[in-house]
Design a protein around this motif. Structure first.
Motif, PDB file in Angstrom:
ATOM      1  N   LYS A  52      -2.064   8.161   5.042  1.00 19.02           N
ATOM      2  CA  LYS A  52      -2.159   6.928   4.254  1.00 19.02           C
ATOM      3  C   LYS A  52      -1.243   5.850   4.816  1.00 19.02           C
ATOM      4  O   LYS A  52      -1.597   4.663   4.840  1.00 19.02           O
ATOM      5  N   THR A  55      -6.044   7.363   1.715  1.00 18.28           N
ATOM      6  CA  THR A  55      -5.887   8.812   1.773  1.00 18.28           C
ATOM      7  C   THR A  55      -6.998   9.386   2.649  1.00 18.28           C
ATOM      8  O   THR A  55      -8.018   8.717   2.866  1.00 18.28           O
ATOM      9  N   SER A  60      -1.432  14.081   4.194  1.00 20.86           N
ATOM     10  CA  SER A  60      -2.080  12.985   3.458  1.00 20.86           C
ATOM     11  C   SER A  60      -1.162  11.770   3.340  1.00 20.86           C
ATOM     12  O   SER A  60      -1.610  10.624   3.460  1.00 20.86           O
TER      13      SER A  60
END
Length: 333
Positions: free
Chosen positions: A319, A325, A315
């Motif tokens: 990002k 995300t 994640s």
């Protein structure tokens, strides 16, 4: 207009030329009998395997065609008259008027334009992947490796023996004396000459046409990239793309493609404008974004599929790449 095959491209051009089709014993004639001044295209075809095209025509109106063609093709021939203007994806507009040409195409994307009044005269042989897979490989294994050639690069060169073969074929066509058995024998002879040219030496008439540029290693060392270096770098690129879940280390990749680590790293950055690590991450994130957009897999499952043991690490990297995300990215799709 976007076409997705060589056949669709040919049909689109013939439609713009306002040509009708007339079948003969050994060939097909494309022309407009109401406007003979526009010229003609003659095709000798073994459908799906090869095509010999002899063209002498004038463009009646401006037109353009975009193409996105995944096919593997080999094309070579002679151009007597006409300027071809085209743009391959991510490259500037190019034009050329070669006396001869040779190109191996794969996943070709781009755009081509024609202008009213332009006159084209030439002869071209097109060989399809099926010909190599079903005719060449079973009968002559390990003989023809198309990776000898840079894909989608037009070489302005043909061996003189191949040029002479093409001219013989055109003479026989003019005399209405060309048949498919003779044509196929000459295609095989042309391939034999081309194979001999590229295998006799790593530096040959094809590789010598390419300016691969130089790379800087360290502060003061500058090295020229060779044809074999470029092939190794391209192979490394393919390995990273195929093994995105667990990409090899640079050391392992270097051994797999038989290129030292420094040259591999510097050459990859020059050729693809991104580092090896950045490209490996790009492939992972591209696959992840596709899975988020097209499946209901959980974030944890997607993280595992692209090679992350911990979804938190996945994640974080996602990002950094997309500014969102994974969950936020999925909600926007």
């Amino acid at each position: 207009m976007i076409v997705n095959s060589n056949e669709a491209f040919k049909s689109a051009v013939l439609n713009q030329l306002t040509f009708d089709k007339y079948e003969h014993t050994h060939y097909t004639l494309h022309t407009n009998k109401k406007k003979p001044e526009l010229g003609y295209l003659i095709s000798y075809t073994r459908r799906g395997y090869y095509n010999l095209g002899i063209a002498d025509y004038t463009i009646p109106e401006d037109f353009s065609i975009s193409f996105d063609n995944p096919e593997l093709l080999m094309r070579f021939g002679l151009v007597y008259k006409g300027v071809t203007e085209f743009q391959i994806e991510n490259n500037p507009v190019s034009s050329f008027t070669p006396a001869s040409f040779f190109v191996v195409e794969k996943d070709l994307k781009g755009h081509q334009t024609w202008k009213k009044g332009q006159h084209f005269h030439g002869i071209e042989i097109t060989l399809f992947e099926k010909y190599f897979r079903e005719v060449i490989e079973p009968n002559f294994p390990n003989l023809m490796d198309l990776d000898y050639f840079i894909k989608n690069h037009t070489y302005i060169y043909l061996p003189l023996e191949v040029v002479e073969i093409i001219r013989q074929l055109q003479t026989l066509t003019n005399e209405n004396a060309l048949n498919n058995i003779y044509l196929e024998s000459k295609i095989l002879e042309s391939l034999a000459i081309l194979i001999n040219e590229v295998t006799k030496s790593p530096e040959n008439a094809f590789t010598n046409q390419i300016n691969y540029g130089n790379i800087r290693i360290g502060k003061n060392r500058i090295i020229k990239l060779t044809s074999s270096d470029i092939h190794a770098i391209q192979k490394a690129h393919d390995i990273l793309e195929e093994n995105y879940t667990n990409p090899p280390s640079i050391k392992a990749l270097s051994k797999m493609v038989f290129l030292n680590e420094q040259k591999l790293k510097a050459g990859f950055s020059k050729h693809y404008h991104v580092s090896i690590g950045e490209y490996a991450n790009h492939v992972k994130m591209t696959v992840a974004a596709n899975l988020l957009s097209t499946t209901d897999l959980s974030i944890e499952d997607i993280a595992i599929k692209v090679g992350y043991n911990y979804s938190a690490n996945f994640s974080k990297m996602f990002k950094q790449t997309y500014g969102k995300t994974p969950l936020q990215f999925r909600k926007t799709k």
